[in-house]
Structures are given as structure tokens and as C-alpha cells.
Design a protein around this motif. Structure first.
Motif, PDB file in Angstrom:
ATOM      1  N   SER A 117       9.190  -5.577  11.221  1.00  0.00           N
ATOM      2  CA  SER A 117       9.509  -6.203   9.646  1.00  0.00           C
ATOM      3  C   SER A 117       8.573  -4.681   9.137  1.00  0.00           C
ATOM      4  N   GLY A 118       9.296  -4.799   8.163  1.00  0.00           N
ATOM      5  CA  GLY A 118       8.934  -3.691   7.210  1.00  0.00           C
ATOM      6  C   GLY A 118       9.159  -2.425   7.024  1.00  0.00           C
ATOM      7  N   GLY A 119       8.856  -1.422   5.953  1.00  0.00           N
ATOM      8  CA  GLY A 119       9.275  -0.119   5.812  1.00  0.00           C
ATOM      9  C   GLY A 119      10.084   0.471   7.050  1.00  0.00           C
ATOM     10  N   GLY A 120       8.664   0.437   7.542  1.00  0.00           N
ATOM     11  CA  GLY A 120       8.175   1.673   9.443  1.00  0.00           C
ATOM     12  C   GLY A 120       9.231   0.949  10.380  1.00  0.00           C
ATOM     13  N   ALA A 121       9.649  -0.152  10.158  1.00  0.00           N
ATOM     14  CA  ALA A 121      10.885  -1.038  11.085  1.00  0.00           C
ATOM     15  C   ALA A 121      12.031   0.485  11.243  1.00  0.00           C
ATOM     16  N   ASN A 122      12.073   1.116  10.063  1.00  0.00           N
ATOM     17  CA  ASN A 122      12.915   1.953   9.725  1.00  0.00           C
ATOM     18  C   ASN A 122      12.559   3.681  10.668  1.00  0.00           C
ATOM     19  N   ASN A 123      11.835   3.954  10.601  1.00  0.00           N
ATOM     20  CA  ASN A 123      10.680   4.996  11.452  1.00  0.00           C
ATOM     21  C   ASN A 123      11.235   4.792  12.580  1.00  0.00           C
ATOM     22  N   ARG A 124      12.436   5.768  13.200  1.00  0.00           N
ATOM     23  CA  ARG A 124      13.432   5.820  14.282  1.00  0.00           C
ATOM     24  C   ARG A 124      12.014   6.449  15.845  1.00  0.00           C
TER      25      ARG A 124
ATOM     26  N   GLU B 204      12.412  10.126   5.986  1.00  0.00           N
ATOM     27  CA  GLU B 204      13.750   9.416   5.991  1.00  0.00           C
ATOM     28  C   GLU B 204      13.907  10.056   7.630  1.00  0.00           C
ATOM     29  N   ASP B 205      14.521   8.746   8.147  1.00  0.00           N
ATOM     30  CA  ASP B 205      14.905   8.800  10.009  1.00  0.00           C
ATOM     31  C   ASP B 205      14.054   9.465  10.282  1.00  0.00           C
ATOM     32  N   SER B 206      13.182  10.404  10.247  1.00  0.00           N
ATOM     33  CA  SER B 206      12.330  10.116  11.343  1.00  0.00           C
ATOM     34  C   SER B 206      12.508  11.980  11.298  1.00  0.00           C
TER      35      SER B 206
ATOM     36  N   THR C 165       1.050  -1.276  -0.055  1.00  0.00           N
ATOM     37  CA  THR C 165      -0.382   0.118   0.321  1.00  0.00           C
ATOM     38  C   THR C 165       1.057   1.472  -0.104  1.00  0.00           C
ATOM     39  N   SER C 166       2.342   1.322   0.715  1.00  0.00           N
ATOM     40  CA  SER C 166       3.070   2.312  -0.067  1.00  0.00           C
ATOM     41  C   SER C 166       3.787   3.282  -1.078  1.00  0.00           C
ATOM     42  N   LEU C 167       3.452   1.962  -1.926  1.00  0.00           N
ATOM     43  CA  LEU C 167       3.384   1.780  -3.193  1.00  0.00           C
ATOM     44  C   LEU C 167       4.700   2.804  -3.639  1.00  0.00           C
TER      45      LEU C 167
ATOM     46  N   ASN D  58       4.247  -5.694  11.380  1.00  0.00           N
ATOM     47  CA  ASN D  58       4.796  -5.407  10.086  1.00  0.00           C
ATOM     48  C   ASN D  58       4.590  -4.016   9.862  1.00  0.00           C
ATOM     49  N   ILE D  59       5.151  -3.197  10.267  1.00  0.00           N
ATOM     50  CA  ILE D  59       5.005  -2.043  10.006  1.00  0.00           C
ATOM     51  C   ILE D  59       4.870  -1.707   8.334  1.00  0.00           C
ATOM     52  N   GLY D  60       4.403  -1.377   7.179  1.00  0.00           N
ATOM     53  CA  GLY D  60       4.232  -1.285   6.265  1.00  0.00           C
ATOM     54  C   GLY D  60       3.217   0.204   6.116  1.00  0.00           C
TER      55      GLY D  60
ATOM     56  N   LEU E 148       8.585  -2.087  -6.056  1.00  0.00           N
ATOM     57  CA  LEU E 148       8.214  -3.772  -6.061  1.00  0.00           C
ATOM     58  C   LEU E 148       9.407  -4.416  -5.485  1.00  0.00           C
ATOM     59  N   ASP E 149       8.967  -5.228  -4.133  1.00  0.00           N
ATOM     60  CA  ASP E 149       9.691  -6.511  -3.899  1.00  0.00           C
ATOM     61  C   ASP E 149      10.045  -7.510  -3.945  1.00  0.00           C
ATOM     62  N   ILE E 150      11.145  -7.879  -4.239  1.00  0.00           N
ATOM     63  CA  ILE E 150      11.321  -9.213  -5.328  1.00  0.00           C
ATOM     64  C   ILE E 150      12.602 -10.043  -4.287  1.00  0.00           C
TER      65      ILE E 150
HETATM   66  N1  ATP Z   1      14.465   5.506   6.828  1.00  0.00           N
HETATM   67  C1  ATP Z   1      13.514   5.183   7.092  1.00  0.00           C
HETATM   68  N2  ATP Z   1      13.086   6.264   7.384  1.00  0.00           N
HETATM   69  C2  ATP Z   1      11.436   7.096   7.605  1.00  0.00           C
HETATM   70  N3  ATP Z   1      10.667   6.176   7.368  1.00  0.00           N
HETATM   71  C3  ATP Z   1      11.094   5.235   6.918  1.00  0.00           C
HETATM   72  C4  ATP Z   1      11.919   4.560   6.094  1.00  0.00           C
HETATM   73  N4  ATP Z   1      12.842   3.712   5.027  1.00  0.00           N
HETATM   74  C5  ATP Z   1      11.386   3.000   4.350  1.00  0.00           C
HETATM   75  N5  ATP Z   1      10.084   3.945   5.428  1.00  0.00           N
HETATM   76  C6  ATP Z   1       9.076   3.728   5.609  1.00  0.00           C
HETATM   77  O1  ATP Z   1       8.511   2.473   5.158  1.00  0.00           O
HETATM   78  C7  ATP Z   1       7.252   2.716   3.750  1.00  0.00           C
HETATM   79  C8  ATP Z   1       7.901   1.435   2.674  1.00  0.00           C
HETATM   80  O2  ATP Z   1       7.628   0.457   3.607  1.00  0.00           O
HETATM   81  P1  ATP Z   1       6.615  -1.121   3.007  1.00  0.00           P
HETATM   82  O3  ATP Z   1       7.572  -1.726   1.575  1.00  0.00           O
HETATM   83  O4  ATP Z   1       6.855  -2.111   4.164  1.00  0.00           O
HETATM   84  O5  ATP Z   1       5.269  -1.043   2.722  1.00  0.00           O
HETATM   85  P2  ATP Z   1       4.778  -1.067   1.983  1.00  0.00           P
HETATM   86  O6  ATP Z   1       4.932  -3.233   1.310  1.00  0.00           O
HETATM   87  O7  ATP Z   1       3.641  -0.602   0.881  1.00  0.00           O
HETATM   88  O8  ATP Z   1       3.007  -1.628   2.972  1.00  0.00           O
HETATM   89  P3  ATP Z   1       2.270  -3.081   2.969  1.00  0.00           P
HETATM   90  O9  ATP Z   1       2.073  -3.824   3.961  1.00  0.00           O
HETATM   91  O10 ATP Z   1       1.535  -1.759   3.898  1.00  0.00           O
HETATM   92  O11 ATP Z   1       1.634  -3.397   2.142  1.00  0.00           O
HETATM   93  C9  ATP Z   1       8.018   3.826   3.442  1.00  0.00           C
HETATM   94  O12 ATP Z   1       6.768   4.687   2.380  1.00  0.00           O
HETATM   95  C10 ATP Z   1       8.254   5.078   4.290  1.00  0.00           C
HETATM   96  O13 ATP Z   1       7.483   5.188   4.851  1.00  0.00           O
END
Ligand code: ATP
Ligand code: AH0
Length: 396
Positions: A326-333, A238-240, A29-31, A193-195, A34-36
Motif C-alpha cells: 500500500s501507499g503511494g510507492g505501490a505506484n512506483n513501477r 511519475e510512473d518511474s 512524510t511525503s507532504l 506500506n511504501i510512503g 491530506l488523506d481523508i
Molecule cells: N504514479 C506514481 N509513480 C511513482 N510514484 C508515485 C506515483 N504516485 C504516487 N507516488 C509516490 O507516492 C508518494 C505519496 O505516497 P503516500 O501518500 O503514501 O505518502 P505519505 O502518506 O506521505 O507517507 P508516509 O507513509 O511515510 O507517512 C508520492 O510522493 C510519490 O513519491
């Protein structure tokens, strides 16, 4: 007995192999891209062994993102665009797979299957649409036939429909993989998972499948990303950096948390169809915070993500569980700091501690669901539908 045709014979051969090489695809949903994930599987079901051989996220071009956003989680769209994108996303994903395989020096003929999530364009559980005579519904596009034809690889796609047909909401599907890859007898575990949307799976220490809980929680990155685009012309915080420079507005935070969804019993699912710009605007109006500094909005939305997760864990899960993110949100400090503070009794790390690449986890999950569709058996986990999911597209 009549001979099996080539497609069916190929399918049977793959299903009977001791090890399979599969690609899992996730476009969330973050668009963002593409994760492969290229994975090697041995066995299926509880005997599954999965090794991640390669992983990449191919970032989407801005034009592609803006095209998808014209139809993504909107109630009114250009139907022609939906039709075009269904074909286009499948073909585009196929191209990105072929590029990744070339970079990894892997021949497409060495890959047994692709498991493709597609792109969710609308998620409509009954709890959201509420329309009489209609059930839970969800729609992912990016047709599997295009992926199979272009790559020459057997493709399994459209996983969520079977879940709905069997009475589920079509999500979260994470539990089917989390149980296989993340359980450890003797340890209460939470895989978060924080996506775009955050969700978690609780895996009980006594391995009692009846106690496994998997549910969406609320917004993950979706609102933070949306308001970073709106106010700062940035794809994400980025990095909050922005959140840390602002202040959490408690009035707005409380208003954001006031939605019946948060009081509903899990399991439950949601998406940007609910948690969107309008949702935030209304919360701002109710709390008289329409004119606060954009930095404070980002800080408050980040706290909203953290608080919704912390409240869910505190309400439903053991106080001494171990939590793996897991997920991109794990990088959101900011969000991670919020969680560590709010859930101080819980050990929080990311899924790398379990040997699972946090960015790759969802793509691995879909590869695993593909492996199950080929060689697994439906298993009963709590009151979740006991189904094998996915539709088969042959290359020839
Ligand atoms: N360094 C960073 N600092 C802060 N936020 C980050 C960082 N790297 C990634 N993110 C966050 O992670 C998001 C991408 O996450 P991810 O790829 O897990 O989402 P997704 O797979 O689209 O989600 P879903 O699980 O809802 O389908 C980015 O849009 C951003 O908000
Ligand atoms: C309909 C849909 O695409 N839902 C996604 C989304 O992203 C996170 C959360 O909302 C989760 O419910 C789901 O994805 C994961 C992979 C799942 O099904 O477990």
C-alpha cells in the motif's frame, strides 16, 4: 449522582453505539496532501468491521508545502512558524474535511468522530538522537481542538505520544490496525506500506500475536521525491519514468546501504531526519559518485528503496509469505519491479486484493485507532505497548 456534562454524555453515547461513522486523516512524510477516509465501524477490537464509505486525497498547495518544509525534520527552525503552523494545520485540515463532506453529501452531524494523525514535524527515537537523559520522542502538529471547534465533530488526535509514554518509539502504529484488518489464519502475510518511509507488518499464519512484527525499514519515496524536486523540478517520479531512463550505480547503492540503522534489529523507526539530502551527499562522496547523471541518481535511489525492503524481508520473514503493498510507492513501477525480481519466491500484490484501498490504508488505520480509543481495549501484540492512543477534543 451528578449529571454528566454534555461533552462527556456525547462521548459516552458515541462509545456505546453499535456502529460509528469516523473520519481518519493522514498527512504523511511525503507532504503530498491530506488523506481523508470516511469509514463505518461496527464493534471494536478483534470484532471490528470496517467499511470505507468515501476516500479522497486533497493535494497540498505548493505554498503550504514550502511553509511546512521550513520546519519539517529540521533541527533548527523558526519557533514562531512552528506555533503558527500548529494552529494553521488544524484549521486547514478542518476546512478540507468540511469540503469533502459537502462533496459527499454527508452532514457533519452524521459523523461521530474524527481521528487525526496531524503532521509529523520531527521524529527523534533515541536510536537517532542518542542524547543522554532523553527518551524516544516525536512531534506531530495540527491541533485537534481546532479541528473539533471548526467541524463541530469530536476529534481524537496526537496518537503517538501514548505509544512513547508506554515505552515505544511512537511508530509504526500500523500493526494495531493491520492485525485487525489484515490477518488471515493459515496464511503468512506481510503488509508493506511504501510512503515517505517504508514500513511493514508481518502477520503470522498461526495468528500467534507474539510473532507479529511491525517495523520501519528505511526510505520509501522520500529520497526519490527530494531528488526529483532538486534535479527535475518535479514533485515525484511519475510512473518511474526517470528511474527507468537511468542506470543504477552499484557503488552509490552499496554506500547508501552502509548505515548502522540497517543492521539494527527490528522493530525500529526512522524518518527524513536520517534519510535526507545530506545522507545521499555523504554516500556520493564516499563512493566517488558526486558527478553521476541525475537520472542515475534517481534510478539508484529507487533501487535503494527496493533493496532495503527486499533485504529486510529476506532477513526476517518467511520465504513463502504473501506480500500486500500500500501507499503511494505501490505506484512506483521501478520499485515494484525491483521487489518482484529480488523476492521472486514471494507473491506480491497490493492491498486491494484484501479489499483495502492501497492509497487509503493509513487514513483508515487512524480512523480505526480512533474507534479503538472510543470502544476498544488495549491488546498485547508481541512486545508492543498495549495501549489505546489519542487525545479527545470536544467541539463545544
Ligand atoms: N504514479 C506514481 N509513480 C511513482 N510514484 C508515485 C506515483 N504516485 C504516487 N507516488 C509516490 O507516492 C508518494 C505519496 O505516497 P503516500 O501518500 O503514501 O505518502 P505519505 O502518506 O506521505 O507517507 P508516509 O507513509 O511515510 O507517512 C508520492 O510522493 C510519490 O513519491
Ligand atoms: C513519526 C511518523 O510520522 N512516522 C510515520 C512515517 O511514515 C511511515 C513510517 O514513518 C511510519 O513509522 C509512520 O507512519 C505510519 C502510519 C505508522 O505509524 O504506522
Amino acid at each position: 449522582m451528578a449529571q454528566l456534562n454534555n461533552n462527556i454524555q456525547h462521548l459516552v453515547n458515541i462509545a456505546q453505539k453499535d456502529t460509528r461513522i469516523g473520519i481518519g486523516l493522514m498527512s504523511g512524510t511525503s507532504l503530498d496532501g491530506l488523506d481523508i477516509a470516511l469509514c463505518k465501524f461496527t464493534g471494536a477490537g478483534l470484532q471490528t468491521r470496517c467499511q470505507l464509505l468515501q476516500f479522497t486525497t486533497v493535494p497540498y498547495q505548493d505554498f503550504f508545502k514550502s511553509e511546512v518544509r521550513t520546519i519539517f525534520s529540521r533541527r533548527q527552525v523558526d519557533l514562531e512558524k512552528v506555533c503558527l503552523l500548529n494552529d494553521h494545520i488544524g484549521s486547514y485540515h478542518a476546512e478540507l474535511i468540511l469540503q469533502a463532506l459537502a462533496e459527499w453529501n454527508v452532514k457533519p452531524t452524521d459523523v461521530d468522530f474524527i481521528a487525526s494523525h496531524g503532521q509529523t514535524i520531527y521524529h527523534a527515537p533515541k536510536r537517532l538522537h542518542g542524547q543522554e537523559g532523553y527518551h524516544n520522542a516525536t512531534l506531530q502538529i495540527g491541533d485537534g481542538d481546532h479541528i473539533a471547534s471548526k467541524t463541530g465533530i469530536l476529534t481524537i488526535s496526537d496518537f503517538r505520544q501514548k505509544h512513547i509514554a508506554a515505552g515505544g518509539e511512537g511508530a509504526p502504529l500500523a500493526l494495531y490496525g493491520d492485525v485487525l484488518l489484515g490477518s488471515k489464519p493459515g496464511e503468512d502475510r506481510i503488509l508493506l506500506n511504501i510512503g515517505g518511509i517504508s514500513n511493514l507488518t508481518y502477520l503470522p499464519a498461526d495468528s500467534d500475536m507474539a510473532k507479529v512484527l511491525c517495523s520501519d525499514i528505511g526510505p520509501g519515496n522520500t529520497l526519490i521525491d527530494m531528488f526529483c524536486r532538486k534535479y527535475f523540478d518535479k514533485a515525484f517520479d511519475e510512473d518511474s519514468a526517470i528511474a527507468f531512463s537511468g542506470e543504477v550505480n552499484e557503488g552509490l547503492l552499496n554506500s547508501l546501504l552502509k548505515h548502522p540503522f540497517f543492521g539494527e534489529q527490528p522493530p525500529k523507526t526512522t524518518g527524513p531526519e536520517l534519510f535526507n539530502e545530506e545522507y545521499v551527499s555523504k554516500a556520493q562522496e564516499r563512493s566517488g559518485t558526486t558527478h553521476i547523471d541525475p537520472k542515475d541518481v534517481i534510478a539508484t535511489l529507487s533501487a535503494f528503496t527496493g533493496k532495503a525492503i527486499a533485504d529486510f524481508v529476506a532477513a526476517y520473514l518467511p520465504k513463502d509469505a504473501k506480500l500486500f503493498v500500500s501507499g503511494g510507492g505501490a505506484n512506483n513501477r521501478f520499485v515494484m519491479q525491483y521487489l518482484k525480481h529480488a523476492l521472486s519466491a514471494i507473491t506480491i500484490t497490493d492491498t486491494a486484493a484484501l479489499g483495502i484501498n492501497p492509497d487509503a490504508k493509513e487514513a483508515i488505520l487512524f480512523a480505526l485507532l480512533g474507534n479503538e480509543a472510543l470502544a476498544g481495549e488495549p491488546s498485547v501484540i508481541g512486545n508492543n505497548p498495549a495501549v489505546l492512543m489519542g487525545k479527545f477534543s470536544f467541539a463545544g
